[in-house]
Design an enzyme around this catalytic site. Structure first.
Site, PDB file in Angstrom:
ATOM      1  N   GLU A  49       3.045   1.573   3.792  1.00 41.79           N
ATOM      2  CA  GLU A  49       2.794   2.156   5.110  1.00 41.79           C
ATOM      3  C   GLU A  49       1.792   1.327   5.908  1.00 41.79           C
ATOM      4  O   GLU A  49       1.953   1.140   7.112  1.00 41.79           O
ATOM      5  CB  GLU A  49       2.261   3.593   4.964  1.00 41.79           C
ATOM      6  CG  GLU A  49       1.976   4.223   6.317  1.00 41.79           C
ATOM      7  CD  GLU A  49       1.532   5.674   6.248  1.00 41.79           C
ATOM      8  OE1 GLU A  49       1.114   6.131   5.173  1.00 41.79           O
ATOM      9  OE2 GLU A  49       1.592   6.337   7.297  1.00 41.79           O
TER      10      GLU A  49
ATOM     11  N   ASP B 107       3.363   4.711  -0.265  1.00 38.88           N
ATOM     12  CA  ASP B 107       2.370   5.347   0.597  1.00 38.88           C
ATOM     13  C   ASP B 107       1.103   5.507  -0.232  1.00 38.88           C
ATOM     14  O   ASP B 107       1.056   6.314  -1.159  1.00 38.88           O
ATOM     15  CB  ASP B 107       2.863   6.717   1.091  1.00 38.88           C
ATOM     16  CG  ASP B 107       1.962   7.268   2.190  1.00 38.88           C
ATOM     17  OD1 ASP B 107       0.845   6.731   2.372  1.00 38.88           O
ATOM     18  OD2 ASP B 107       2.372   8.229   2.865  1.00 38.88           O
TER      19      ASP B 107
ATOM     20  N   ILE C 197      -1.910   6.728   0.473  1.00 33.87           N
ATOM     21  CA  ILE C 197      -2.415   8.111   0.576  1.00 33.87           C
ATOM     22  C   ILE C 197      -1.430   8.884   1.444  1.00 33.87           C
ATOM     23  O   ILE C 197      -1.321   8.636   2.641  1.00 33.87           O
ATOM     24  CB  ILE C 197      -3.807   8.213   1.244  1.00 33.87           C
ATOM     25  CG1 ILE C 197      -4.836   7.302   0.561  1.00 33.87           C
ATOM     26  CG2 ILE C 197      -4.290   9.669   1.210  1.00 33.87           C
ATOM     27  CD1 ILE C 197      -6.219   7.335   1.217  1.00 33.87           C
ATOM     28  N   ASP C 198      -0.707   9.822   0.833  1.00 40.38           N
ATOM     29  CA  ASP C 198       0.138  10.713   1.628  1.00 40.38           C
ATOM     30  C   ASP C 198      -0.647  12.018   1.786  1.00 40.38           C
ATOM     31  O   ASP C 198      -0.877  12.731   0.808  1.00 40.38           O
ATOM     32  CB  ASP C 198       1.478  10.973   0.938  1.00 40.38           C
ATOM     33  CG  ASP C 198       2.394  11.771   1.852  1.00 40.38           C
ATOM     34  OD1 ASP C 198       2.722  11.272   2.940  1.00 40.38           O
ATOM     35  OD2 ASP C 198       2.733  12.911   1.509  1.00 40.38           O
TER      36      ASP C 198
ATOM     37  N   THR D  53      -3.349  11.860   4.531  1.00 41.78           N
ATOM     38  CA  THR D  53      -4.614  11.237   4.934  1.00 41.78           C
ATOM     39  C   THR D  53      -5.531  12.226   5.656  1.00 41.78           C
ATOM     40  O   THR D  53      -6.753  12.202   5.460  1.00 41.78           O
ATOM     41  CB  THR D  53      -4.327  10.014   5.843  1.00 41.78           C
ATOM     42  OG1 THR D  53      -3.468   9.131   5.130  1.00 41.78           O
ATOM     43  CG2 THR D  53      -5.593   9.287   6.217  1.00 41.78           C
TER      44      THR D  53
ATOM     45  N   ASP E  63       6.913   8.363   2.896  1.00 38.82           N
ATOM     46  CA  ASP E  63       6.519   9.755   2.649  1.00 38.82           C
ATOM     47  C   ASP E  63       7.456  10.437   1.652  1.00 38.82           C
ATOM     48  O   ASP E  63       7.087  11.434   1.030  1.00 38.82           O
ATOM     49  CB  ASP E  63       6.584  10.595   3.942  1.00 38.82           C
ATOM     50  CG  ASP E  63       5.685  10.068   5.048  1.00 38.82           C
ATOM     51  OD1 ASP E  63       4.556   9.676   4.742  1.00 38.82           O
ATOM     52  OD2 ASP E  63       6.126  10.056   6.222  1.00 38.82           O
TER      53      ASP E  63
END
Ligand code: 2AM
Ligand code: CA
Length: 292
Positions: A79, A106, A108-109, A111, A234
């Site tokens: 991402e 990703d 950090i999904d 954030t 995601d």
């Protein structure tokens, strides 16, 4: 020797794709978790988004380095390597159309949750072979839960096989959705769908990490999940978790899931048509109104 199917193309020597995905997600998750506490102090000194970007970018670099150490010839799509914007991921995927093996990440999904110290975020790592996801790992570092799926081999949570839930009716179902950032289409459309579907279900949840919601559908904790305007990172890993747990994943029109899907529906299978039917009716009404 690891083989994900009878197809020899999935076979590698001594390195398992899945083991690398799991170890990488665990390392990144631990590092991200260590940054949650320090964030409030640092926020006084810098713009909020900068620090988040720093943790997101740091985690993505860590993941990329680990994966490329093991698989230097594989392609990588994260991402943080893509210029933000609605649908930007489709162009990024197109740049990788000739990549045989593509890692989709990703770091950090969730954030927003990370920033606020709301303990619901995840690391999402998928491996696609010729545009089809063959490994999916979603790691929740707060709960220390590792959700793992291999195409054709099932999905597991901490070594135990996962199965989707058994609810057969919307009235018995717990569904989840998200509130998209796109305020011109995805958010207003989803608000209307929410208004329509909520009274027909047992209840709705919205916790802010699409990847983790999908993992919860796979684990049978949610009956289903839908969201408009998502990007490939995601959902690539989470969709394999749901499929390998016996669930169904399509776009909001009922077409099979593929990497370019942005509007996604994932359920235990039993309630899939009911959810799709409600979404399609609301979507049609929404489009008719904005055209008039
Ligand atoms: P993120 O935390 O990686 O940004 C919440 O509704 C879900 O939508 C999260 O999975 C979040 O992922 C994702 N999300 C947030 N902003 C987005 C955007 N602009 N485009 C696509 N997905 C987004
Ligand atoms: Ca992210």
């Amino acid at each position: 020797m690891t083989s994900l199917s009878n197809n020899d193309a999935y076979t590698v020597g001594s390195k398992s794709f899945t083991a690398v995905a799991i170890n990488t997600a665990a390392k990144a998750g631990e590092w991200i978790k260590s940054k949650v506490g320090g964030y409030n102090k640092l926020r006084q000194k810098s713009v909020a988004n900068d620090l988040v970007t720093e943790v997101d970018k740091g985690a993505e670099a860590l993941i990329r380095n680990l994966i490329q150490t093991h698989f230097p010839h594989h392609a990588f799509l994260g991402e943080e390597g893509v210029t933000p914007g609605p649908g930007a991921f489709v162009k990024a995927l197109d740049n990788h159309k000739d990549s045989e093996y593509l890692w989709i990440v990703d770091p950090i999904d969730g954030t927003t949750n990370f920033v606020h110290g709301y303990p619901y975020f995840s690391v999402s790592i998928a491996l696609a072979y010729k545009h089809e996801v063959i490994v999916g790992v979603v790691y929740d570092p707060v709960q220390d839960e590792m959700f793992v799926a291999e195409k054709g081999k099932g999905a597991y949570l901490t070594g135990r096989r996962m199965e989707v839930s058994a609810e057969e009716k919307l009235a018995d179902s717990l569904l989840a959705t998200g509130f998209p950032t796109d305020r011109s289409r995805a958010l207003p459309l989803n608000m209307r769908c929410l208004q329509r579907i909520a009274p027909q279900t047992r209840n709705i949840r919205s916790s802010g990490s699409a990847a983790l919601h999908l993992a919860y559908v796979a684990a049978g904790r949610l009956s289903g999940f839908w969201e408009y305007g998502l990007s490939v990172w995601d959902q690539a890993a989470g969709t394999l978790l749901v499929k390998e747990s016996g669930g169904t994943v399509t776009d909001t029109k009922g077409a099979a899931y593929g990497l370019t899907v942005s509007d996604v529906v994932a359920t235990n299978g039993h309630i899939h048509d009911s959810v799709l039917n409600e979404l399609m009716q609301e979507e049609a009404a929404f489009h008719t109104e904005i055209q008039n």
